[in-house]
Design a protein around this motif. Structure first.
Motif, PDB file in Angstrom:
ATOM      1  N   ILE B  73       0.960  -1.144   0.102  1.00 34.53           N
ATOM      2  CA  ILE B  73      -0.038  -0.045   0.069  1.00 34.53           C
ATOM      3  C   ILE B  73       0.908   1.417  -0.170  1.00 34.53           C
ATOM      4  N   PRO B  74       1.822   1.308   0.824  1.00 34.98           N
ATOM      5  CA  PRO B  74       2.681   2.485   0.806  1.00 34.98           C
ATOM      6  C   PRO B  74       3.441   2.645  -0.675  1.00 34.98           C
ATOM      7  N   MET B  75       3.637   1.501  -1.304  1.00 33.91           N
ATOM      8  CA  MET B  75       4.387   1.624  -2.626  1.00 33.91           C
ATOM      9  C   MET B  75       3.397   2.311  -3.612  1.00 33.91           C
ATOM     10  N   LEU B  76       2.123   2.091  -3.333  1.00 35.83           N
ATOM     11  CA  LEU B  76       1.059   2.476  -4.380  1.00 35.83           C
ATOM     12  C   LEU B  76       1.112   4.027  -4.079  1.00 35.83           C
ATOM     13  N   VAL B  77       1.224   4.349  -2.937  1.00 38.25           N
ATOM     14  CA  VAL B  77       1.075   5.854  -2.604  1.00 38.25           C
ATOM     15  C   VAL B  77       2.396   6.662  -3.010  1.00 38.25           C
ATOM     16  N   ALA B  78       3.397   5.877  -2.934  1.00 41.02           N
ATOM     17  CA  ALA B  78       4.743   6.555  -3.111  1.00 41.02           C
ATOM     18  C   ALA B  78       5.097   6.502  -4.281  1.00 41.02           C
ATOM     19  N   GLU B  79       4.778   5.645  -5.429  1.00 41.97           N
ATOM     20  CA  GLU B  79       4.962   5.836  -6.737  1.00 41.97           C
ATOM     21  C   GLU B  79       4.356   7.316  -7.163  1.00 41.97           C
ATOM     22  N   GLU B  80       3.102   7.614  -7.118  1.00 45.06           N
ATOM     23  CA  GLU B  80       2.405   8.674  -7.538  1.00 45.06           C
ATOM     24  C   GLU B  80       2.854   9.791  -7.046  1.00 45.06           C
ATOM     25  N   LEU B  81       3.299   9.607  -5.710  1.00 47.37           N
ATOM     26  CA  LEU B  81       3.722  10.998  -4.849  1.00 47.37           C
ATOM     27  C   LEU B  81       5.114  11.260  -5.412  1.00 47.37           C
ATOM     28  N   ASP B  82       5.782  10.542  -6.174  1.00 47.82           N
ATOM     29  CA  ASP B  82       7.190  10.516  -6.328  1.00 47.82           C
ATOM     30  C   ASP B  82       7.973  10.824  -5.078  1.00 47.82           C
ATOM     31  N   LYS B 124      -4.083   7.613  -6.380  1.00 44.28           N
ATOM     32  CA  LYS B 124      -4.829   8.775  -6.655  1.00 44.28           C
ATOM     33  C   LYS B 124      -4.610   9.817  -5.702  1.00 44.28           C
ATOM     34  N   ALA B 125      -4.483   9.124  -4.296  1.00 46.57           N
ATOM     35  CA  ALA B 125      -4.156   9.800  -2.994  1.00 46.57           C
ATOM     36  C   ALA B 125      -2.835  10.202  -3.134  1.00 46.57           C
ATOM     37  N   GLY B 126      -1.727   9.523  -3.840  1.00 44.37           N
ATOM     38  CA  GLY B 126      -0.609  10.110  -3.878  1.00 44.37           C
ATOM     39  C   GLY B 126      -0.520  11.066  -4.824  1.00 44.37           C
ATOM     40  N   ALA B 127      -1.042  11.034  -5.924  1.00 42.35           N
ATOM     41  CA  ALA B 127      -1.065  11.993  -7.315  1.00 42.35           C
ATOM     42  C   ALA B 127      -1.567  13.230  -6.648  1.00 42.35           C
ATOM     43  N   ALA B 171       2.513  24.795   3.366  1.00 39.30           N
ATOM     44  CA  ALA B 171       1.910  25.429   2.034  1.00 39.30           C
ATOM     45  C   ALA B 171       0.987  24.483   1.317  1.00 39.30           C
ATOM     46  N   ALA B 172       1.561  23.323   1.243  1.00 38.47           N
ATOM     47  CA  ALA B 172       0.557  22.485   0.272  1.00 38.47           C
ATOM     48  C   ALA B 172      -0.700  22.211   0.817  1.00 38.47           C
ATOM     49  N   ALA B 173      -0.664  22.201   2.200  1.00 37.78           N
ATOM     50  CA  ALA B 173      -2.176  21.973   2.830  1.00 37.78           C
ATOM     51  C   ALA B 173      -3.102  23.007   2.583  1.00 37.78           C
ATOM     52  N   LYS B 174      -2.466  24.079   2.164  1.00 36.57           N
ATOM     53  CA  LYS B 174      -3.277  25.062   1.843  1.00 36.57           C
ATOM     54  C   LYS B 174      -3.942  25.253   0.488  1.00 36.57           C
ATOM     55  N   GLN B 175      -3.345  24.456  -0.220  1.00 41.05           N
ATOM     56  CA  GLN B 175      -3.649  24.466  -1.699  1.00 41.05           C
ATOM     57  C   GLN B 175      -5.141  23.432  -1.782  1.00 41.05           C
ATOM     58  N   PRO B 176      -5.744  23.890  -3.037  1.00 41.98           N
ATOM     59  CA  PRO B 176      -7.149  23.009  -3.132  1.00 41.98           C
ATOM     60  C   PRO B 176      -6.699  21.820  -3.468  1.00 41.98           C
ATOM     61  N   VAL B 177      -7.670  20.887  -3.093  1.00 41.29           N
ATOM     62  CA  VAL B 177      -7.429  19.294  -3.723  1.00 41.29           C
ATOM     63  C   VAL B 177      -8.092  19.234  -4.873  1.00 41.29           C
ATOM     64  N   PRO B 178      -7.093  18.737  -5.932  1.00 48.52           N
ATOM     65  CA  PRO B 178      -7.309  18.731  -7.284  1.00 48.52           C
ATOM     66  C   PRO B 178      -8.503  17.909  -7.584  1.00 48.52           C
ATOM     67  N   ALA B 179      -9.494  18.405  -8.319  1.00 49.61           N
ATOM     68  CA  ALA B 179     -10.624  17.461  -8.705  1.00 49.61           C
ATOM     69  C   ALA B 179     -10.196  16.254  -9.379  1.00 49.61           C
ATOM     70  N   GLN B 180      -9.389  16.226 -10.316  1.00 50.60           N
ATOM     71  CA  GLN B 180      -8.916  15.461 -10.921  1.00 50.60           C
ATOM     72  C   GLN B 180      -7.325  15.215 -11.108  1.00 50.60           C
ATOM     73  N   VAL B 181      -6.879  14.033 -10.909  1.00 52.36           N
ATOM     74  CA  VAL B 181      -5.476  13.788 -11.272  1.00 52.36           C
ATOM     75  C   VAL B 181      -5.165  12.889 -12.197  1.00 52.36           C
ATOM     76  N   LEU B 183      -2.828   9.863 -13.547  1.00 48.26           N
ATOM     77  CA  LEU B 183      -1.904   8.798 -12.858  1.00 48.26           C
ATOM     78  C   LEU B 183      -0.949   8.552 -13.957  1.00 48.26           C
ATOM     79  N   LYS B 184       0.031   8.106 -13.425  1.00 42.88           N
ATOM     80  CA  LYS B 184       1.446   7.637 -14.468  1.00 42.88           C
ATOM     81  C   LYS B 184       1.087   6.321 -15.035  1.00 42.88           C
ATOM     82  N   SER B 185       1.579   6.409 -16.365  1.00 49.30           N
ATOM     83  CA  SER B 185       1.590   5.064 -17.231  1.00 49.30           C
ATOM     84  C   SER B 185       2.374   4.090 -16.789  1.00 49.30           C
ATOM     85  N   PRO B 186       2.231   2.818 -16.496  1.00 49.16           N
ATOM     86  CA  PRO B 186       3.154   1.912 -15.983  1.00 49.16           C
ATOM     87  C   PRO B 186       4.518   1.905 -16.187  1.00 49.16           C
TER      88      PRO B 186
END
Lengths: 155, 711
Positions: B73-82, B124-127, B171-181, B183-186
């Protein structure tokens, strides 16, 4: 009162003499690294060292451990053999659920303290009484050999 | 367990700045929002936490029982979070509807669903977090976000300026949550598909990992229970005077599940339990006998039942017809950590510490037991010392809750190994009756199966037998068999011997693939064909089945010479979204003793999150399945379970461990499950190798050496 030496510390406990060492460790002393699996020395999850030899603490009355050196998983990092075994376990990412691994590591450390270059037969003999339901046996074998190698080369 | 969910309902809920100046991203998981709103007093979110110290913590709602989910599960988040993988930590979430498993619609771990269900939402959470970090950096630099990229925990501007995620968290916490993200291509994956180290290993090699049994609370009492020795038995009377005389024993309590001795520590509780003098009324199952169960199931299979599938006409004449009856026993899970739970019922809330696979449903169930709302049930999921389905059951948490409620103390209920072995929740016993037909060229043209077993869906308490009367789990792996039989019929006959049954690693596939993959091998032998070729010939429309079969055969050297006395068997299965083939190399001694030397497996589980964990899970399932095939059985005599501990319920040991090789089929399909799919093929692969070695068919598990003895 029973006087014990646990991981180099002298401790007195009030448990009745027939109480298994396992429950003195886990319940009286709060050292929960040593695990309960079967209660009758059939699974090896509760393995600790008594004067360096592996014993099943679930079936060892605390009175039998009095005056002898008790070593548990919590002190493995303090000995060169234990350290080498733990490092090999990490390198091979051995554990899955991890519940049996304290016993596996105690069994492996006792083997390597005596037998610096264990053969497969030595490993079978030392480790076949310690059960793993996740099936990590091949990784355990590889890690034992790796730990033996690292102890010989000092790496 | 339907795998369908509506991706469009996924949405991100909120962000908020942490007191320590960090970014906290909450997001709902699909299917969770309805329940989350119902229990709105909880913060209904799963969390990704980025600290100003660059520490990234993924909070995982799934139970870690060895399958590696606290790494996947952390790998899934970490991937899209870079993210920088070396900075990732994982924390176990408390039970909360926000962590509902999208496939189940409740917070639970099982059915090899974790990666399948969370593959998209976690990425998507990571992205989303990544997009907000980029937006924060762009704002700081007064730059266009399009000119910023991310790598290893840093936002990098095209000019070369860099800020770490930690520096940007507030500062990121004050940004709006994007409606759409996006995802990376595999192809762009940097973490996924690689063998990241398990995050739980360090704690599991030094004794510090905390399992359910390791919970210690001030004032806690340990409980050991006496339970009716016969399923459905009732307490008549108890004399607890001897138990109460034991030093450390504090209370003896009667609850519906039996009589509990509460004491200071396990040893006093166990001695107290053993000193209870109890009269039981054994009830209707007093004469329960395994031979009678076998007979009941065999008669059911012979008679037939509800129609599960019917194509063509299995009654049409064939050149050669063969029939066989297969049987599998009840099985215990025998997790290394015996069942246990620690519960503290307080005036208006309860706290539960348990290695459980079903923390979500537990909130409702235990709330009802304790008389509080589900939202007032705090469940702390501990590491599970093995799960295999057993820890989905509520018996240990319910009884611990009752005992804490009545005693007023925090109570740790501990099953002895014997209690654990005899506590039911067994894999159902089952009998399958097959008929197969071959044409004059040895081509399989008809196949019929009649399966008789108790209904697991009914036993589960949360599913019902479908209207067609066919228990899905009783027939899975057979009803959906991949072989191109023009005439095919599958029936299910339900019989209830009175034993509480439960999910066991790979569920119905665990016995059904043994049945069908052995019988298909019989058909191949009757046709005079190579068992691998015979299967491939029936899998024309099944490329993924063919893929794993061909890969396993190739890697095992199928058809090539083996050392004297060693023989091969093969089997293939699909379960939980993944395809697995296994080739077993087996020898049979003159005394009938079976030795499995090597198992070569292949798996197509779609895109792999962590190939090393994938391989280990297949190997793990092979060992679990081998233990069952060689030794596993729970039997009854005079209503009593005959097995008690590892001497009479043996499991595989290191000196019996085969070499195992697992090969992964490269795939771009969505991920399949991995905790269970390695299990089903191993028993038939071994049984088919035994046939190759001895000419004898194993049609009943466990394999009996005495039946394989050479005269």
């Amino acid at each position: 009162m029973i006087s014990l030496s646990v991981n180099g510390k002298n401790i007195s406990v009030n448990d009745s003499p027939d109480t298994p060492l396992l429950w003195v460790l886990r319940d009286t002393l709060g050292m929960t690294g040593t695990k309960f699996g079967c209660g009758v020395a059939l699974c090896g999850a509760c393995t600790v060292h008594l004067d360096g030899a592996p014993v099943r603490s679930c079936s060892t009355p605390v009175s039998a451990a009095a005056g002898r050196k008790i070593t548990t998983i919590e002190a493995m990092a303090a000995s060169p053999v234990g350290k080498a075994v733990q490092a090999a376990w990490i390198k091979h990412d051995v554990p899955q659920c991890g519940y049996c691994q304290s016993g596996q590591i105690m069994g492996a450390a006792a083997l390597l303290a005596k037998t610096r270059k264990p053969s497969d037969t030595d490993i079978d003999a030392a480790m076949s009484g310690i059960l793993c339901r996740c099936g990590t046996y091949n990784q355990i074998r590889a890690a034992i050999k790796d730990a033996a190698q690292s102890m010989r080369t000092g790496s | 367990m339907s795998a369908i969910y509506n991706a469009s309902r996924r949405g991100f809920l909120k962000t908020s700045a942490l007191a320590g100046g960090g970014l906290l991203i909450g997001f709902t998981l699909p299917g969770a929002s309805r329940l989350a709103q119902a229990v709105s007093v909880f913060s209904p979110n799963a969390y990704l936490r980025i600290g100003s110290d660059n520490q990234i913590t993924v909070i995982c709602g799934l139970s870690e029982m060895g399958q590696g989910v606290h790494t996947a599960i952390p790998m899934l988040v970490a991937e899209e979070l870079d993210a920088d993988w070396s900075k990732i930590k994982v924390e176990q979430a408390e039970a909360d509807p926000a962590f509902n498993n999208p496939i189940f619609g409740m917070q639970a771990t099982g059915g090899s669903t974790s990666v399948r269900g969370h593959w998209e939402p976690m990425r998507k959470a990571g992205a989303a977090a990544r997009a907000m970090l980029v937006a924060a950096a762009a704002e700081r630099w007064n730059a266009d976000p399009a000119d910023c990229r991310t790598e290893k925990g840093m936002v990098v501007h095209k000019s070369g300026k860099k800020l770490s995620y930690g520096q940007l968290a507030a500062a990121a916490a004050k940004q709006p949550v994007p409606a759409q993200v996006q995802l990376k291509s595999p192809k762009a994956f940097r973490i996924l598909g690689r063998a990241a180290r398990r995050l739980d290993t360090p704690a599991k090699v030094n004794g510090s990992a905390k399992f359910g049994l390791d919970v210690r609370l001030p004032g806690m009492l340990t409980a050991v229970m006496a339970r009716p020795p016969v399923p459905g038995g009732k307490l008549v009377s108890v004399d607890d005077s001897k138990a109460k005389a034991i030093a450390g024993v504090k209370q003896v309590l009667q609850i519906p599940g039996g009589v509990a001795v509460l004491a200071e520590g396990y040893w006093a509780a166990k001695q107290g339990r053993d000193a209870l003098q109890i009269k039981w009324d054994d009830g209707a199952n007093a004469a329960l006998l395994s031979d009678a169960v076998s007979k009941m199931l065999a008669e059911g299979a012979a008679k037939g039942g509800a129609l599960g599938r019917n194509e063509g006409d299995v009654g049409a004449p064939v050149a050669k017809r063969l029939e066989a009856v297969y049987e599998a026993p009840f099985l215990a899970h025998a997790c290394m950590e015996p069942m246990n739970a620690t519960v503290w019922v307080k005036p208006d809330e309860i706290e539960v510490w348990a290695g459980t696979q079903s923390q979500g449903p537990s909130q409702g169930i235990l709330g009802e037991v304790a008389g509080v709302a589900p939202g007032k049930v705090k469940v702390h999921t501990m590491y599970l010392g093995g799960g295999f389905g057993r820890r989905f059951a509520p018996d240990f948490t319910v009884d611990a809750t009752l005992l804490s409620k009545i005693s007023g103390k925090p109570v740790q209920l501990v099953y002895t190994r014997e209690d654990d072995m005899k506590a039911y929740f067994y894999r159902p016993a089952s009998v399958a009756r097959f008929a197969g037909g071959l044409d004059a060229n040895g081509k399989a043209v008809s196949f019929s199966a009649s399966i008789c077993s108790p209904s697991l869906m009914e036993a589960s308490g949360f599913m019902k037998l479908p209207a067609d009367g066919v228990d899905e789990m009783a027939v899975e792996g057979i009803r959906d068999c991949p072989y191109d039989f023009p005439n095919l019929r599958v029936e299910y006959a339900r019989r209830e011997p009175g034993v509480q049954i439960w999910f066991w690693r790979s569920v119905g596939h665990s016995q059904n693939l043994f049945f069908i993959e052995s019988f298909v091998d019989e058909m191949a032998a009757a046709a005079g064909k190579d068992p691998c070729e015979f299967r491939l010939g029936l899998l024309g429309k099944q490329p993924r089945f063919r893929g794993v079969l061909e890969l396993a055969a190739k890697k095992a050297g199928w058809g090539k010479p083996l050392p004297a006395g060693v023989h091969r068997g093969i089997a293939v299965a699909h379960s939980f979204g993944s395809y697995v083939a296994e080739v077993a190399e087996v020898s049979v001694g003159r005394d009938g003793k079976v030795r499995v030397h090597r198992v070569v497996g292949s798996v197509d589980c779609g895109l792999t999150v962590n190939p090393e964990i994938v391989k280990r899970q297949i190997e793990s399932a092979i060992v679990y399945g081998l233990s069952a095939a060689l030794y596993g059985k729970i039997t009854f005599k005079d209503g009593r379970v005959e097995q008690s501990n590892f001497h009479d319920y043996p499991v595989l040991r290191i000196d019996e461990m085969p070499k195992v090789e697992v090969h992964i089929v490269a795939s771009t399909e969505p991920p399949g499950g991995i905790g269970e799919p390695g299990l089903p093929p191993v028993a038939p692969a071994v049984a088919n190798a035994i046939f190759a070695a001895t000419g004898k068919r194993v049609r009943k598990l466990p394999i009996k050496a005495e039946e394989l003895k050479q005269a």
